[in-house]
Scaffold this active site. Structure first.
Site, mmCIF file in Angstrom:
data_model
loop_
_atom_site.group_PDB
_atom_site.id
_atom_site.type_symbol
_atom_site.label_atom_id
_atom_site.label_comp_id
_atom_site.label_asym_id
_atom_site.label_seq_id
_atom_site.Cartn_x
_atom_site.Cartn_y
_atom_site.Cartn_z
ATOM 1 N N ASP A 180 -42.587 27.543 -3.188
ATOM 2 C CA ASP A 180 -43.937 27.111 -2.298
ATOM 3 C C ASP A 180 -43.727 27.464 -0.757
ATOM 4 O O ASP A 180 -42.483 27.805 -0.482
ATOM 5 C CB ASP A 180 -43.731 25.564 -2.250
ATOM 6 C CG ASP A 180 -44.900 24.810 -2.203
ATOM 7 O OD1 ASP A 180 -45.428 24.091 -2.898
ATOM 8 O OD2 ASP A 180 -45.036 24.655 -0.932
ATOM 9 N N HIS A 203 -44.026 25.562 1.614
ATOM 10 C CA HIS A 203 -43.559 24.151 2.576
ATOM 11 C C HIS A 203 -42.153 23.990 2.324
ATOM 12 O O HIS A 203 -41.399 24.478 1.917
ATOM 13 C CB HIS A 203 -44.517 23.256 1.898
ATOM 14 C CG HIS A 203 -45.860 22.981 1.899
ATOM 15 N ND1 HIS A 203 -46.676 23.575 0.819
ATOM 16 C CD2 HIS A 203 -46.894 22.927 3.142
ATOM 17 C CE1 HIS A 203 -47.878 23.560 1.466
ATOM 18 N NE2 HIS A 203 -47.962 23.257 2.494
ATOM 19 N N SER A 253 -50.992 21.067 6.145
ATOM 20 C CA SER A 253 -50.511 20.494 4.916
ATOM 21 C C SER A 253 -49.004 20.157 4.915
ATOM 22 O O SER A 253 -48.492 19.226 4.316
ATOM 23 C CB SER A 253 -50.822 21.209 3.581
ATOM 24 O OG SER A 253 -50.151 22.490 3.809
#
Length: 369
Positions: free
Chosen positions: A204, A206, A295
């Site tokens: 991911d 993030h 995000s």
């Protein structure tokens, strides 16, 4: 949005091209088979004839929808073939679709972090100037600003990185930080704070909750000399860990490969504190801290809002948005809160890769400074 090219080194690109050539031969074979099946499908009479539809059915889309349905019913293996090709590409070469750079030990990296072109430095400079303009605008409102520049995951991945970042994307984080610091803006060194590999999820883009806490701690240190915040005790409360399929896995289309990168384990945190009910329902400028960003900040699974509350020991109002990069949310925030009682501090989370995408989103807000 500018069209950029990959900056993976020439020898690495040559190796990738060789792999892609083999994969393309297989793809060409699959196209040939597909064309043969398509001709057989039409010859069999199973395909609706164009003449069987009225002009109205063509105009309102019913004709094309009927043809699509016929193909789906007659060729149920079509999607399976696509998935099989993706599986072979991954199984033979560990190659994903465009958008991902495959690292070692199951790590995936966004190709956006590697891409650049001749205009990248100028766009980055324009983004830095826009950030400086926002800092001046907030200062005029009596608001302090801390910019949280999120460095590329591939910059900090260590041995998990198979293809090192090229020079321009590699230097972008420190160049932007140096320029903003020289302009008097507080920019904590998140590259140092996030250096442990546990700061990011493997498949991911993030950070983990541990990474969010490290980043928030660096932000709190930078903010300490800028503003006095009302003390609101917050403590961390862990949520149950869950299996998480990262956003980069959408570029690895290989359900039959049998050895995909393992899913991440995501363990978000809550911030538990005694917040005044008026602060919860009183409006966007009630909290002493405003959070703006992407995000990384907007999605509670990545824990940055909670981490900031804990690190700052202050309530945070979240204005971050999950799509559109970091600049449009700031433009929206400035427009939406104009004339409102301002917070004491704004934390602006900006992934460094978006500096190369700046397209003037903040220009209307900064006009007339």
């Amino acid at each position: 949005m500018p069209i950029r090219r990959s900056c993976i080194s020439s020898s690495e690109e040559d190796a990738l091209r060789a792999r892609h050539a083999i994969a393309l031969l297989g793809f060409a074979a699959s196209l040939a088979v597909g064309a043969w099946v398509n001709l057989a499908f039409v010859a069999s009479g199973a395909a609706p004839r164009p003449s069987s539809f009225t002009s109205a059915e063509w105009l309102d889309g019913e004709a094309t929808a009927a043809i699509d349905r016929a193909y789906d019913e007659a060729l149920p293996f079509r999607d399976t073939g696509i998935e099989l090709f993706g599986s072979l590409s991954w199984a033979l070469f560990e190659e994903g679709r465009p958008g991902v750079v495959v690292g070692n030990d199951g790590w995936l990296f966004s190709r956006e972090e590697y891409e650049t072109d001749a205009g990248s430095p100028a766009r980055t400079d324009a983004a830095v100037e826009a950030i400086e303009g926002v800092a001046r605008l907030l200062s005029a409102r009596g608001v302090a600003l801390v910019v949280a520049l999120v460095p590329p995951k591939a910059l900090l991945g260590g041995e998990a990185v198979r293809f090192p970042l090229p020079d321009e994307p590699r230097s972008r984080t420190e160049r932007a930080r140096a320029a903003l610091t020289a302009a008097g803006i507080a920019v904590p060194d998140l590259a140092a704070a996030l250096a442990p590999s546990t700061s990011f999820l493997t498949n991911d883009t993030h950070w983990t909750s541990a990474g969010a806490l490290r980043a928030a701690g660096a932000v709190a240190e930078a903010a300490a000399g800028l503003v006095d915040l009302p003390d609101t005790p917050f403590t961390a409360q862990s949520q149950a860990a869950t299996e998480h399929v990262g956003d980069l896995m959408r570029y690895v289309r290989a359900p039959f490969a049998g050895r995909l990168p393992p899913p991440d384990t995501l363990a978000p945190i809550f911030a538990v504190g005694d917040v005044d009910a008026d602060a919860l329902f009183g409006g966007p400028a009630t909290a002493p801290v405003a959070l703006v960003g992407t995000s990384y900040s907007a999605d509670p699974r990545f824990s940055f809002e909670a981490a900031l509350k804990i690190a700052l020991q202050a309530d945070v109002q979240n204005f971050a948005k999950e799509a559109g990069g970091p600049f449009q949310p700031m433009a929206d925030y400035l427009a939406e809160t104009a004339g409102e009682a301002p917070p004491k501090l704004v934390v602006w989370e900006i992934p460094v890769r978006y500096l190369d995408d700046y397209a003037g989103e903040l220009s209307p807000a900064l006009t007339g400074q």
